[in-house]
Design a protein around this motif. Structure first.
Motif, short mmCIF file in Angstrom:
data_model
loop_
_atom_site.label_atom_id
_atom_site.label_comp_id
_atom_site.label_asym_id
_atom_site.label_seq_id
_atom_site.Cartn_x
_atom_site.Cartn_y
_atom_site.Cartn_z
N ILE A 181 63.79 41.09 3.11
CA ILE A 181 65.24 40.84 3.07
C ILE A 181 65.51 39.39 3.47
O ILE A 181 66.30 38.68 2.82
CB ILE A 181 66.00 41.82 3.98
CG1 ILE A 181 65.92 43.24 3.41
CG2 ILE A 181 67.45 41.39 4.17
CD1 ILE A 181 66.40 44.33 4.35
N LEU A 182 64.84 38.93 4.51
CA LEU A 182 64.98 37.55 4.96
C LEU A 182 64.53 36.58 3.86
O LEU A 182 65.16 35.53 3.65
CB LEU A 182 64.16 37.31 6.23
CG LEU A 182 64.23 35.94 6.86
CD1 LEU A 182 65.65 35.64 7.33
CD2 LEU A 182 63.26 35.83 8.01
N ALA A 183 63.49 36.93 3.13
CA ALA A 183 63.00 36.08 2.04
C ALA A 183 64.07 35.88 0.98
O ALA A 183 64.29 34.77 0.50
CB ALA A 183 61.74 36.70 1.41
N VAL A 184 64.76 36.96 0.62
CA VAL A 184 65.81 36.86 -0.40
C VAL A 184 66.99 36.06 0.13
O VAL A 184 67.51 35.17 -0.56
CB VAL A 184 66.26 38.27 -0.86
CG1 VAL A 184 67.48 38.19 -1.75
CG2 VAL A 184 65.12 38.97 -1.58
N ILE A 185 67.40 36.34 1.35
CA ILE A 185 68.55 35.64 1.92
C ILE A 185 68.27 34.14 2.04
O ILE A 185 69.06 33.30 1.59
CB ILE A 185 68.95 36.23 3.29
CG1 ILE A 185 69.53 37.64 3.09
CG2 ILE A 185 69.96 35.34 4.01
CD1 ILE A 185 69.73 38.42 4.37
N LEU A 186 67.11 33.80 2.60
CA LEU A 186 66.78 32.37 2.75
C LEU A 186 66.55 31.70 1.39
O LEU A 186 66.92 30.54 1.20
CB LEU A 186 65.55 32.19 3.64
CG LEU A 186 65.80 32.36 5.13
CD1 LEU A 186 64.50 32.23 5.91
CD2 LEU A 186 66.82 31.35 5.63
N GLY A 187 65.97 32.43 0.45
CA GLY A 187 65.79 31.88 -0.89
C GLY A 187 67.13 31.55 -1.54
O GLY A 187 67.30 30.49 -2.14
N LEU A 188 68.08 32.47 -1.41
CA LEU A 188 69.41 32.22 -1.98
C LEU A 188 70.12 31.08 -1.27
O LEU A 188 70.72 30.21 -1.92
CB LEU A 188 70.26 33.49 -1.91
CG LEU A 188 69.90 34.60 -2.89
CD1 LEU A 188 70.70 35.87 -2.59
CD2 LEU A 188 70.13 34.15 -4.31
N VAL A 189 70.06 31.06 0.05
CA VAL A 189 70.77 30.03 0.82
C VAL A 189 70.17 28.65 0.55
O VAL A 189 70.89 27.70 0.21
CB VAL A 189 70.76 30.36 2.33
CG1 VAL A 189 71.23 29.17 3.15
CG2 VAL A 189 71.63 31.58 2.61
N LEU A 190 68.85 28.53 0.66
CA LEU A 190 68.24 27.21 0.48
C LEU A 190 68.32 26.75 -0.98
O LEU A 190 68.53 25.56 -1.24
CB LEU A 190 66.80 27.22 0.98
CG LEU A 190 66.66 27.40 2.50
CD1 LEU A 190 65.19 27.47 2.90
CD2 LEU A 190 67.35 26.28 3.24
N GLY A 191 68.18 27.68 -1.90
CA GLY A 191 68.36 27.32 -3.31
C GLY A 191 69.77 26.85 -3.60
O GLY A 191 69.98 25.89 -4.34
N SER A 192 70.74 27.50 -2.99
CA SER A 192 72.15 27.11 -3.16
C SER A 192 72.42 25.75 -2.53
O SER A 192 73.20 24.95 -3.07
CB SER A 192 73.07 28.17 -2.56
OG SER A 192 72.94 29.39 -3.25
N VAL A 193 71.80 25.49 -1.39
CA VAL A 193 71.97 24.18 -0.74
C VAL A 193 71.44 23.07 -1.65
O VAL A 193 72.09 22.03 -1.84
CB VAL A 193 71.29 24.15 0.65
CG1 VAL A 193 71.17 22.73 1.18
CG2 VAL A 193 72.04 25.03 1.63
#
Length: 142
Positions: free
Chosen positions: A8-20
Motif C-alpha cells: 500500500i505504501l509503495a502505491v501511495i509513494l509511487g503516486l505522490v512522487l510521480g505526481s511531484v
C-alpha cells in the motif's frame, strides 16, 4: 514491515512522487518554453481558450512531465513493494493513464498529442520504471 502495508505504501509513494515530478516539470515548462503570445497558461480556462495557439514545441514538456512522472512513480513502487513489484509498477502506470484520459477530455489538445501522450507516456514508462525499480532493489539487497 507487513507486506500488505508495504505494498500500500509503495502505491501511495509511487503516486505522490510521480505526481511531484509531473507537476514540477509542468510548472518549470513555462520558464523554459514560454507559452505563445497572448496565451494564458495559468488557468484551465485560459489554456482551453488558447490551445489553438500552441505549436508542437509547446507539447514537449507536458509529454515529458507525464512520461517522467509515471517512470518515477513506477520505479518507486517497484522498489518499495514487498511482492509483485512489476504489477504495482504497472498499476501506477494505469492510474496515471486514467489521469491522462481525464485530461484529454478536460483539456482538448491536438489529436496527435493525445495519441502520442496516451500511448507513449504511461504504460511503456511504467514498464521501464518497474524494470529499473526491480533492478535497483535487487542491487540494493545483494
Amino acid at each position: 514491515m507487513n507486506p500488505i502495508l508495504r505494498n500500500i505504501l509503495a502505491v501511495i509513494l509511487g503516486l505522490v512522487l510521480g505526481s511531484v515530478v509531473n507537476m514540477s516539470l509542468i510548472m518549470l515548462s513555462g520558464s523554459i518554453m514560454p507559452p505563445p503570445e497572448g496565451a494564458d497558461a495559468t488557468t484551465m480556462e485560459g489554456l482551453i481558450e488558447s490551445m489553438h495557439k500552441f505549436q508542437p514545441k509547446h507539447f514537449i514538456f507536458p509529454f515529458l512531465a507525464h512520461a517522467l512522472g509515471t517512470l518515477v512513480g513506477a520505479c518507486v513502487a517497484a522498489m518499495i513493494a514487498a511482492t509483485h513489484k512489476m504489477k504495482f509498477a504497472m498499476a501506477i502506470g494505469v492510474l496515471f493513464l486514467i489521469g491522462g484520459i481525464v485530461n484529454v477530455f478536460l483539456l482538448p489538445s491536438p489529436t496527435w498529442f493525445s495519441i502520442v501522450d496516451l500511448v507513449g507516456a504511461y504504460i511503456p514508462m511504467a514498464f521501464i520504471g518497474g524494470k529499473i525499480g526491480k533492478k535497483l532493489f535487487s542491487k540494493k539487497n545483494s
